[in-house]
Design a protein around this motif. Sequence first.
Motif, PDB file in Angstrom:
ATOM      1  N   PHE A   1      36.776  46.733  39.088  1.00 35.24           N
ATOM      2  CA  PHE A   1      35.793  46.277  38.113  1.00 35.24           C
ATOM      3  C   PHE A   1      35.526  47.399  37.114  1.00 35.24           C
ATOM      4  CE2 PHE A   1      35.417  43.420  41.579  1.00 35.24           C
ATOM      5  CZ  PHE A   1      34.891  42.238  41.087  1.00 35.24           C
ATOM      6  N   VAL A  22      31.333  30.449  35.660  1.00 36.09           N
ATOM      7  CA  VAL A  22      32.221  31.365  36.384  1.00 36.09           C
ATOM      8  C   VAL A  22      32.228  31.052  37.869  1.00 36.09           C
ATOM      9  CG1 VAL A  22      31.985  33.239  34.717  1.00 36.09           C
ATOM     10  CG2 VAL A  22      30.416  33.116  36.656  1.00 36.09           C
ATOM     11  N   PRO A  81      39.182  32.095  39.255  1.00 35.47           N
ATOM     12  CA  PRO A  81      40.305  33.020  39.122  1.00 35.47           C
ATOM     13  C   PRO A  81      41.082  32.812  37.826  1.00 35.47           C
ATOM     14  CG  PRO A  81      40.903  31.211  40.546  1.00 35.47           C
ATOM     15  CD  PRO A  81      39.474  30.976  40.166  1.00 35.47           C
ATOM     16  N   ARG A 138      40.465  43.393  39.087  1.00 38.85           N
ATOM     17  CA  ARG A 138      39.895  42.290  39.852  1.00 38.85           C
ATOM     18  C   ARG A 138      38.944  41.439  39.011  1.00 38.85           C
ATOM     19  NH1 ARG A 138      39.186  45.606  45.589  1.00 38.85           N
ATOM     20  NH2 ARG A 138      41.392  45.403  46.180  1.00 38.85           N
ATOM     21  N   GLU A 139      38.503  41.967  37.894  1.00 39.44           N
ATOM     22  CA  GLU A 139      37.796  41.157  36.899  1.00 39.44           C
ATOM     23  C   GLU A 139      38.484  41.396  35.571  1.00 39.44           C
ATOM     24  OE1 GLU A 139      35.937  42.408  34.215  1.00 39.44           O
ATOM     25  OE2 GLU A 139      36.389  44.486  34.757  1.00 39.44           O
ATOM     26  N   GLN A 161      35.302  35.520  31.470  1.00 41.54           N
ATOM     27  CA  GLN A 161      35.666  36.400  32.560  1.00 41.54           C
ATOM     28  C   GLN A 161      36.226  35.610  33.739  1.00 41.54           C
ATOM     29  OE1 GLN A 161      32.305  38.962  33.055  1.00 41.54           O
ATOM     30  NE2 GLN A 161      33.525  40.743  33.560  1.00 41.54           N
ATOM     31  N   CYS A 162      37.227  36.186  34.387  1.00 46.94           N
ATOM     32  CA  CYS A 162      37.815  35.613  35.590  1.00 46.94           C
ATOM     33  C   CYS A 162      37.900  36.706  36.655  1.00 46.94           C
ATOM     34  CB  CYS A 162      39.211  35.053  35.303  1.00 46.94           C
ATOM     35  SG  CYS A 162      39.220  33.707  34.097  1.00 46.94           S
ATOM     36  N   TYR A 163      38.125  36.287  37.903  1.00 52.57           N
ATOM     37  CA  TYR A 163      38.082  37.224  39.028  1.00 52.57           C
ATOM     38  C   TYR A 163      39.189  36.888  40.029  1.00 52.57           C
ATOM     39  CZ  TYR A 163      33.398  37.772  37.098  1.00 52.57           C
ATOM     40  OH  TYR A 163      32.338  37.970  36.254  1.00 52.57           O
ATOM     41  N   ARG A 164      39.954  37.901  40.398  1.00 54.94           N
ATOM     42  CA  ARG A 164      40.974  37.731  41.437  1.00 54.94           C
ATOM     43  C   ARG A 164      40.973  38.950  42.344  1.00 54.94           C
ATOM     44  NH1 ARG A 164      46.385  35.115  38.517  1.00 54.94           N
ATOM     45  NH2 ARG A 164      45.281  33.486  37.350  1.00 54.94           N
ATOM     46  N   TYR A 165      41.005  38.702  43.627  1.00 55.16           N
ATOM     47  CA  TYR A 165      41.042  39.809  44.579  1.00 55.16           C
ATOM     48  C   TYR A 165      42.506  40.192  44.795  1.00 55.16           C
ATOM     49  CZ  TYR A 165      39.608  42.891  48.316  1.00 55.16           C
ATOM     50  OH  TYR A 165      39.360  44.020  49.070  1.00 55.16           O
ATOM     51  N   LEU A 180      34.342  32.568  42.582  1.00 56.70           N
ATOM     52  CA  LEU A 180      34.367  32.972  41.184  1.00 56.70           C
ATOM     53  C   LEU A 180      35.692  32.508  40.600  1.00 56.70           C
ATOM     54  CD1 LEU A 180      32.996  36.619  41.551  1.00 56.70           C
ATOM     55  CD2 LEU A 180      31.755  34.621  40.705  1.00 56.70           C
ATOM     56  N   TYR A 225      38.984  39.565  31.285  1.00 56.75           N
ATOM     57  CA  TYR A 225      38.677  38.536  30.302  1.00 56.75           C
ATOM     58  C   TYR A 225      39.973  37.846  29.897  1.00 56.75           C
ATOM     59  CZ  TYR A 225      33.947  40.362  29.777  1.00 56.75           C
ATOM     60  OH  TYR A 225      32.654  40.753  30.007  1.00 56.75           O
TER      61      TYR A 225
END
Length: 431
Positions: A12, A46, A80, A121-122, A108-112, A78, A124
């Motif tokens: 992040f 989100v 992805p 991991r975050e 914003q998007c989120y992927r682990y 959240l 745009y």
Amino acid sequence: MAAKSFTALTGFRDFTPRDCSLRNYLFETWRTVARTYGFVEYDTPVLEDTGLYLKKSGGELSSQLFRFEDQGGRDVCLRPEVTASLARLAAQHQRDFPKPLKWFEIGQCYRYEKPQKGRGREFYQFNVDILGEAGPQADAELIALAIDTMRAFGFKQEDFMVRVSDRQAWLDFAAEHKIDESRIPDLLQVIDKLERAKPEVSAEKLEELGLDLETVQTFIRNPESASFAYESIRADLEARGLDAYIELDLSIVRGLAYYTGVVFEVFDRSKSMRAVAGGGRYDTLVSTISNGSVDMPATGFAMGDYVIRNFIEETTDPRMQLEVWLQRQAAACDVFLVLADEDKRPEALNILSDLRQAGISCDMTFTGGKVGKQFQRAEQSGARFALVIGSELPELKLKVLACRTEETCHVLGLADWLTDRIQQPDGPLLA
């Protein structure tokens, strides 16, 4: 026990003012190009029901979700990526809009996943989609928009290319080689990683499907493997003068399971980084998300902020264009008020408020102090002008900080005079 020190979580980012300005540059460029093409902006939450992203995303995405149970016991995540959310939104509201829908989103998007160059991991994403149009003209429009976005950032033809493919060609290939429909996702996964994987690994996985590596590579190299859709897109882009930016590359299939036809990715020509942007046709996703209640063809692409920022900073012309933009944005204000007489603070605050009400960006110190230090603060703020307020009120002095020229002005009509002055280039001031 030592007190814990806090930093941003792995993957992040914090955004300093310069980073925010750079991010705004990306957003402004994306919005400008999208609107030039007649697209309108939308957004989605989100946080989504996890089932939305398990329904037909496939690949590695389901294992990369930031997924949890909320306080109401709901299984949520959240987002992805945005396409499934868009499909949900479009299915709900498509009756309210004429077709085709030409929509874009920046969010914003989120992927682990493991943070690395061009990936966090975050992030745009700039998402651009056309829904309700099945013809290849829609795909060509999106590819043209992707090309013009790159050109808006200052990239030239020698800097990047768009590699275009078609999943339908691979579906026909699978049928010709009698590959069971249930194994087609396995085939596409091998093709998707063909360029990055070791040849022996790809060969082994293809052998499990009854194929050999040479057969697959021959198919990829053969221009006649291209579908009619690709030829239509190429002709469309040729008419726009953009066909030199694209090339057929059937090794591109994209990782998500919902793609159904033409797919494409934007790459730097040196291939020194992962794809700058990518997308394709997903004609069945809206129907899947809506459980068959809405059937709407669709195509779209996304561009993430990580890779395009890296590409800009590593390419001379785009980097110089960015720096010029950042310099223009660096100033915290246009006019900095220098208080030469502390007794005049009430009058200075009144002037400050009036100027701001007139739309003039201005600032002053909270505590006054020596005039020299106030001028130093004015220069640090990036302001073009210093407005000196002292015992001579209602007369004031305006100084151009870059060239140290000075002119006397008056409180009466000050806002209009300053507005006109701000629009002029630096040089001798006119009363």
